[in-house]
Design a protein around this motif. Structure first.
Motif, PDB file in Angstrom:
ATOM      1  N   PRO A   1      33.108  33.993  41.430  1.00 25.25           N
ATOM      2  CA  PRO A   1      34.210  33.058  41.129  1.00 25.25           C
ATOM      3  C   PRO A   1      34.233  32.599  39.666  1.00 25.25           C
ATOM      4  CG  PRO A   1      33.178  32.457  43.200  1.00 25.25           C
ATOM      5  CD  PRO A   1      32.336  33.540  42.585  1.00 25.25           C
ATOM      6  N   TYR A   2      33.064  32.458  39.041  1.00 24.97           N
ATOM      7  CA  TYR A   2      32.995  32.088  37.624  1.00 24.97           C
ATOM      8  C   TYR A   2      33.565  33.204  36.753  1.00 24.97           C
ATOM      9  CZ  TYR A   2      29.921  28.247  38.981  1.00 24.97           C
ATOM     10  OH  TYR A   2      29.406  27.108  39.546  1.00 24.97           O
ATOM     11  N   MET A   3      33.298  34.436  37.153  1.00 24.15           N
ATOM     12  CA  MET A   3      33.800  35.581  36.409  1.00 24.15           C
ATOM     13  C   MET A   3      35.325  35.621  36.478  1.00 24.15           C
ATOM     14  SD  MET A   3      33.603  39.601  37.308  1.00 24.15           S
ATOM     15  CE  MET A   3      34.984  39.344  38.385  1.00 24.15           C
ATOM     16  N   ARG A   4      35.870  35.375  37.656  1.00 24.50           N
ATOM     17  CA  ARG A   4      37.324  35.406  37.833  1.00 24.50           C
ATOM     18  C   ARG A   4      38.019  34.343  36.994  1.00 24.50           C
ATOM     19  NH1 ARG A   4      36.736  36.507  44.102  1.00 24.50           N
ATOM     20  NH2 ARG A   4      36.592  38.767  44.011  1.00 24.50           N
ATOM     21  N   LYS A   5      37.347  33.200  36.832  1.00 25.75           N
ATOM     22  CA  LYS A   5      37.915  32.115  36.019  1.00 25.75           C
ATOM     23  C   LYS A   5      37.618  32.290  34.536  1.00 25.75           C
ATOM     24  CE  LYS A   5      37.448  28.716  39.698  1.00 25.75           C
ATOM     25  NZ  LYS A   5      36.707  27.529  40.137  1.00 25.75           N
ATOM     26  N   LYS A   6      36.807  33.309  34.205  1.00 25.48           N
ATOM     27  CA  LYS A   6      36.360  33.547  32.828  1.00 25.48           C
ATOM     28  C   LYS A   6      35.693  32.302  32.235  1.00 25.48           C
ATOM     29  CE  LYS A   6      39.411  37.334  31.721  1.00 25.48           C
ATOM     30  NZ  LYS A   6      38.512  38.338  32.207  1.00 25.48           N
ATOM     31  N   ALA A   7      34.928  31.626  33.073  1.00 29.19           N
ATOM     32  CA  ALA A   7      34.244  30.391  32.674  1.00 29.19           C
ATOM     33  C   ALA A   7      32.973  30.693  31.903  1.00 29.19           C
ATOM     34  CB  ALA A   7      33.893  29.578  33.918  1.00 29.19           C
ATOM     35  N   HIS A   8      32.590  29.748  31.045  1.00 27.53           N
ATOM     36  CA  HIS A   8      31.283  29.837  30.392  1.00 27.53           C
ATOM     37  C   HIS A   8      30.247  29.547  31.469  1.00 27.53           C
ATOM     38  CE1 HIS A   8      28.003  29.345  27.614  1.00 27.53           C
ATOM     39  NE2 HIS A   8      27.739  28.180  28.169  1.00 27.53           N
ATOM     40  N   LEU A   9      29.296  30.425  31.651  1.00 35.15           N
ATOM     41  CA  LEU A   9      28.295  30.263  32.709  1.00 35.15           C
ATOM     42  C   LEU A   9      26.908  30.310  32.102  1.00 35.15           C
ATOM     43  CD1 LEU A   9      27.857  29.944  35.739  1.00 35.15           C
ATOM     44  CD2 LEU A   9      27.898  32.423  35.930  1.00 35.15           C
TER      45      LEU A   9
ATOM     46  N   ILE B   1      29.816  41.019  31.257  1.00 36.86           N
ATOM     47  CA  ILE B   1      30.611  40.887  32.487  1.00 36.86           C
ATOM     48  C   ILE B   1      32.036  40.456  32.144  1.00 36.86           C
ATOM     49  CG2 ILE B   1      30.907  39.447  34.575  1.00 36.86           C
ATOM     50  CD1 ILE B   1      28.864  41.678  34.949  1.00 36.86           C
ATOM     51  N   LEU B   2      32.165  39.478  31.263  1.00 38.33           N
ATOM     52  CA  LEU B   2      33.499  39.019  30.867  1.00 38.33           C
ATOM     53  C   LEU B   2      34.247  40.096  30.088  1.00 38.33           C
ATOM     54  CD1 LEU B   2      32.761  35.320  29.855  1.00 38.33           C
ATOM     55  CD2 LEU B   2      33.667  36.183  32.031  1.00 38.33           C
ATOM     56  N   GLU B   3      33.513  40.858  29.299  1.00 35.84           N
ATOM     57  CA  GLU B   3      34.106  41.923  28.489  1.00 35.84           C
ATOM     58  C   GLU B   3      34.667  43.054  29.349  1.00 35.84           C
ATOM     59  OE1 GLU B   3      31.928  44.853  25.504  1.00 35.84           O
ATOM     60  OE2 GLU B   3      31.761  42.754  24.856  1.00 35.84           O
ATOM     61  N   VAL B   4      33.887  43.501  30.326  1.00 36.31           N
ATOM     62  CA  VAL B   4      34.332  44.605  31.184  1.00 36.31           C
ATOM     63  C   VAL B   4      35.263  44.125  32.294  1.00 36.31           C
ATOM     64  CG1 VAL B   4      32.336  46.070  30.673  1.00 36.31           C
ATOM     65  CG2 VAL B   4      32.276  44.567  32.685  1.00 36.31           C
ATOM     66  N   ASN B   5      35.293  42.821  32.510  1.00 33.13           N
ATOM     67  CA  ASN B   5      36.180  42.171  33.482  1.00 33.13           C
ATOM     68  C   ASN B   5      35.976  42.682  34.915  1.00 33.13           C
ATOM     69  OD1 ASN B   5      38.113  40.263  34.161  1.00 33.13           O
ATOM     70  ND2 ASN B   5      39.796  41.717  33.954  1.00 33.13           N
ATOM     71  N   ARG B   6      34.707  42.825  35.273  1.00 37.04           N
ATOM     72  CA  ARG B   6      34.346  43.171  36.648  1.00 37.04           C
ATOM     73  C   ARG B   6      32.920  42.686  36.890  1.00 37.04           C
ATOM     74  NH1 ARG B   6      34.324  48.330  33.831  1.00 37.04           N
ATOM     75  NH2 ARG B   6      32.201  49.139  33.903  1.00 37.04           N
ATOM     76  N   ASN B   7      32.529  42.607  38.166  1.00 43.61           N
ATOM     77  CA  ASN B   7      31.227  42.027  38.499  1.00 43.61           C
ATOM     78  C   ASN B   7      30.070  43.013  38.405  1.00 43.61           C
ATOM     79  OD1 ASN B   7      32.080  43.441  40.807  1.00 43.61           O
ATOM     80  ND2 ASN B   7      30.804  42.164  42.112  1.00 43.61           N
ATOM     81  N   TYR B   8      30.294  44.168  37.830  1.00 44.19           N
ATOM     82  CA  TYR B   8      29.233  45.165  37.672  1.00 44.19           C
ATOM     83  C   TYR B   8      29.372  45.852  36.318  1.00 44.19           C
ATOM     84  CZ  TYR B   8      32.847  48.554  38.824  1.00 44.19           C
ATOM     85  OH  TYR B   8      33.985  49.301  38.805  1.00 44.19           O
ATOM     86  N   PHE B   9      28.305  46.542  35.923  1.00 48.74           N
ATOM     87  CA  PHE B   9      28.311  47.284  34.668  1.00 48.74           C
ATOM     88  C   PHE B   9      27.362  48.465  34.795  1.00 48.74           C
ATOM     89  CE2 PHE B   9      25.359  43.752  34.448  1.00 48.74           C
ATOM     90  CZ  PHE B   9      24.175  44.320  34.001  1.00 48.74           C
ATOM     91  N   THR B  10      27.554  49.444  33.935  1.00 41.57           N
ATOM     92  CA  THR B  10      26.683  50.615  33.936  1.00 41.57           C
ATOM     93  C   THR B  10      25.540  50.382  32.955  1.00 41.57           C
ATOM     94  OG1 THR B  10      27.850  51.728  32.150  1.00 41.57           O
ATOM     95  CG2 THR B  10      28.652  52.143  34.401  1.00 41.57           C
ATOM     96  N   ILE B  11      24.540  51.193  33.063  1.00 43.06           N
ATOM     97  CA  ILE B  11      23.398  51.074  32.148  1.00 43.06           C
ATOM     98  C   ILE B  11      23.831  51.399  30.715  1.00 43.06           C
ATOM     99  CG2 ILE B  11      22.493  53.419  32.447  1.00 43.06           C
ATOM    100  CD1 ILE B  11      20.387  50.195  32.251  1.00 43.06           C
TER     101      ILE B  11
END
Length: 115
Positions: A94-102, A35-45
């Protein structure tokens, strides 16, 4: 925790604890970094498979263990599938937007709190 310690601990755990550890493993090594790598809240298979294969090679983990953890994240509603796209629970954005460790513990607390 090193990977060797992880493998030794898992041998002693019951079914429920192993499922939780598989979810934690997939979340912390595959899903959240992706998620952090692609910088969006979704990903493809395809993106998921590429990341999974990289993690399996680096950590010497069987893909079946990752697959079980991934399915378990889907069942828990942490990851949601819509056609060919997988997304994270909306409360995690919101965690993704902050690039926080989750970590996985925070994920569980966050999606289970009523707001």
């Amino acid at each position: 925790m090193t990977l060797e310690n992880y493998k030794q601990k898992e041998k002693m755990k019951g079914k429920h604890a192993s499922s939780t550890e598989n979810r934690r493993l997939v979340w912390e090594y595959v899903i959240w970094p992706l998620i952090l790598e692609v910088n969006r809240n979704y990903f493809t298979i395809q993106e998921y498979h590429k990341k999974r294969d990289t993690v399996c090679d680096e950590k010497d983990i069987f893909p079946s263990k990752i697959a079980g953890g991934f399915v378990s994240l889907l069942v828990k509603g942490i990851v949601v599938r819509e056609k060919n796209i997988y997304s994270i629970h909306y409360k995690l954005i919101p965690y993704m937007r902050k690039k926080a460790h989750l970590d996985y513990g925070t994920v569980i607390r966050e999606i289970n709190t009523k707001k």
